[in-house]
Design an enzyme around this catalytic site. Structure first.
Site, short mmCIF file in Angstrom:
data_model
loop_
_atom_site.label_atom_id
_atom_site.label_comp_id
_atom_site.label_asym_id
_atom_site.label_seq_id
_atom_site.Cartn_x
_atom_site.Cartn_y
_atom_site.Cartn_z
N ILE A 263 0.84 -1.21 0.00
CA ILE A 263 0.00 0.00 0.00
C ILE A 263 0.87 1.25 0.00
O ILE A 263 0.62 2.21 -0.74
CB ILE A 263 -0.97 -0.01 1.21
N ASP B 218 11.69 2.25 4.95
CA ASP B 218 11.17 0.89 4.93
C ASP B 218 12.33 -0.06 5.24
O ASP B 218 13.43 0.12 4.72
CB ASP B 218 10.60 0.58 3.53
N GLY C 238 8.21 -5.20 2.82
CA GLY C 238 8.28 -4.35 1.62
C GLY C 238 9.32 -4.89 0.65
O GLY C 238 10.13 -5.75 1.01
N TYR D 101 -1.80 -8.69 16.94
CA TYR D 101 -1.83 -7.66 15.91
C TYR D 101 -2.99 -6.69 16.16
O TYR D 101 -2.83 -5.47 16.15
CB TYR D 101 -1.96 -8.32 14.53
#
Ligand code: UDP
Length: 331
Positions: A16, A35, A40, A158
Site C-alpha cells: 500500500i 522501509d 516491503g 496484531y
C-alpha cells in the site's frame, strides 16, 4: 492537500505504501520513504525510484535518530510501516508487536516534539479492521465493540497492538493537540501484493495460474470484501486534506461481500484454470495458533458522508487487473 508538501511515508516500499508514495509524487509532493524491507520490496518502488522528489531510506522505524531527522523535515507523516499479514504475525510474534507498538509510539512522539506551536505536523495512522476482532455483528462501525480471543492466539496480538496505536494517536490528539487521522483498512488488494504473508487473492491467483489446487481454508463460507488499492489511496488522500477528519477514525473498505469459496471459483474461471478447490482445515495451516473471523465487512458511511468517497473498482475489475499482473510477473 496544498502543493509541494514534504511527506514521509513509513512502510513506503510496502504494497500500500508504494502506491501511496507514487501517487503523492504524481501530485508533486516531496516524498521520503523509510522501509526496512521486512515485508516491503525494492521492486515495488523501482518504477518511480528515479523521481527527483523522492528520497528512500532502507532502515527500521525503530531507529530513533534517523526518524528524528526524517520527521523534522516533514509536514505530514503517513504511518504505514507495520508487520502485517496473518501468516507473518503468527510466525514473527515478537518482531510484529515491537514494530507495531514501538514504531507508532516513535512516530507520534517525534511528530509532537518536533512540531511548532503554530505549525503542527500531521499524522495519518494506518490501522486495521483486525481491531474489531471476532465481533459477529457486521457491518462494523467505527465505534463498535472489539471482541478479542485469548493472548495465547498470536493473531490477536496484531489487533491489540494496532488498537494501542489508536489509543496513542487519540491521546496525542486530545492531550497535545497533535493533528492525527486514523484509518482502519479492511482487506485491500491490487498489483504488487504478494501471497507470502497470507493474503488470499494473490495466493489463489498464483495457484490458479499454475493449475495447482486452490487452497480454501475451512469450509470457505467465511466472507470478506476487497477494496482496490487505488481506491484506498484515494480515500486516505481525501481524509488527509479534510479538516473534519482530524481526531477521527474511519473505516476504509469495500461494501462488496464475497465468500472465500466463491472468490476461489471466480478466480479459477477468470484464469480459465484447471485447478480444483482443496479445503484445508485451519489447524493444518496454523496449528493451534489461529482463530479466523468468519465475517468482515465495513460500514463506510462515515467516510462517505464526510468526503463522498466510494470505490471505483468492483471485485471482477480488481481480479482481472491482478491476474494480468501476476501472469506477466510469474510465468
Ligand atoms: N484464506 C484461504 N486460503 C488461503 C489464504 C487465506 O482460504 O490460502 C482465507 C483466510 O482463512 C481468510 C480469508 O481467506 O478467511 C482472507 O484471508 P487473508 O489472510 O487474505 O486476510 P484476513 O481477512 O484473514 O486478514
Amino acid at each position: 492537500m496544498t502543493l509541494e508538501m514534504k511527506i514521509l511515508v513509513t512502510g513506503g516500499a510496502g504494497f500500500i505504501g508504494s502506491h501511496l508514495a507514487e501517487s503523492l509524487l504524481k501530485d508533486r509532493h516531496m516524498v521520503t520513504i523509510i522501509d526496512d524491507l521486512s515485508t516491503g520490496r525494492m521492486e515495488n518502488i523501482s518504477g518511480f525510484a528515479h523521481n527527483k522528489n523522492l528520497s528512500v531510506y532502507i532502515d527500521t522505524i525503530l531507529n530513533e535518530n534517523l526518524m528524528r531527522k526524517l520527521i523534522s523535515k516533514s509536514d505530514f507523516i503517513y504511518h504505514l510501516a507495520a508487520a502485517v499479514g496473518v501468516k507473518y504475525v503468527i510466525e514473527n510474534p515478537l518482531r510484529s508487536i515491537q514494530a507495531n507498538v514501538r514504531g507508532a509510539e516513535i512516530v507520534l512522539e517525534l511528530a509532537d516534539e518536533l512540531s511548532k506551536r503554530n505549525h503542527k505536523k500531521k499524522v495519518l495512522l494506518a490501522s486495521t479492521s483486525e481491531v474489531y476482532g471476532k465481533n459477529k455483528r457486521i457491518p462494523f462501525k467505527e465505534d463498535d465493540d472489539r471482541v478479542m480471543g485469548p493472548t495465547t492466539i498470536s493473531r490477536w496480538s496484531y489487533s491489540c497492538a494496532k488498537a494501542l496505536d489508536e489509543f496513542f494517536a487519540l491521546a496525542y490528539y486530545k492531550e497535545k493537540g497533535l493533528p492525527v487521522i486514523i484509518v482502519r483498512l479492511f482487506n485491500t488488494c491490487g498489483p504488487r501484493q504478494v501471497g507470502d504473508y497470507g493474503m488470499v487473492i494473490p495466493r489463489f491467483i498464483d495457484q490458479a495460474i499454475s493449475n495447482k489446487p486452490v487452497t480454501v481454508y475451512s469450509d470457505g463460507k467465511q466472507t470478506r470484501s476487497f477494496l482496490y488499492v487505488g481506491d484506498a489511496i484515494g480515500a486516505m488522500k481525501l481524509l488527509s486534506s479534510h479538516p473534519k477528519a482530524i481526531g477521527e477514525i474511519f473505516n476504509i473498505g469495500s461494501p462488496e461481500r464475497v465468500t472465500i469459496k466463491e472468490l476461489a471459483k471466480r478466480i479459477i474461471n477468470l484464469v480459465k484454470s484447471k485447478s480444483k478447490i482443496q479445503h484445508i482445515p485451519y489447524e493444518e495451516v496454523y496449528r493451534n495458533h489461529f482463530e479466523d473471523m468468519r465475517h468482515r465487512l465495513p460500514d463506510t458511511n462515515k467516510i462517505k458522508n464526510l468526503t463522498g468517497f466510494k470505490p471505483n473498482y468492483n471485485l471482477d475489475d480488481i481480479l482481472k487487473e491482478m491476474i494480468s499482473e501476476r501472469r506477466t510477473k510469474c510465468h
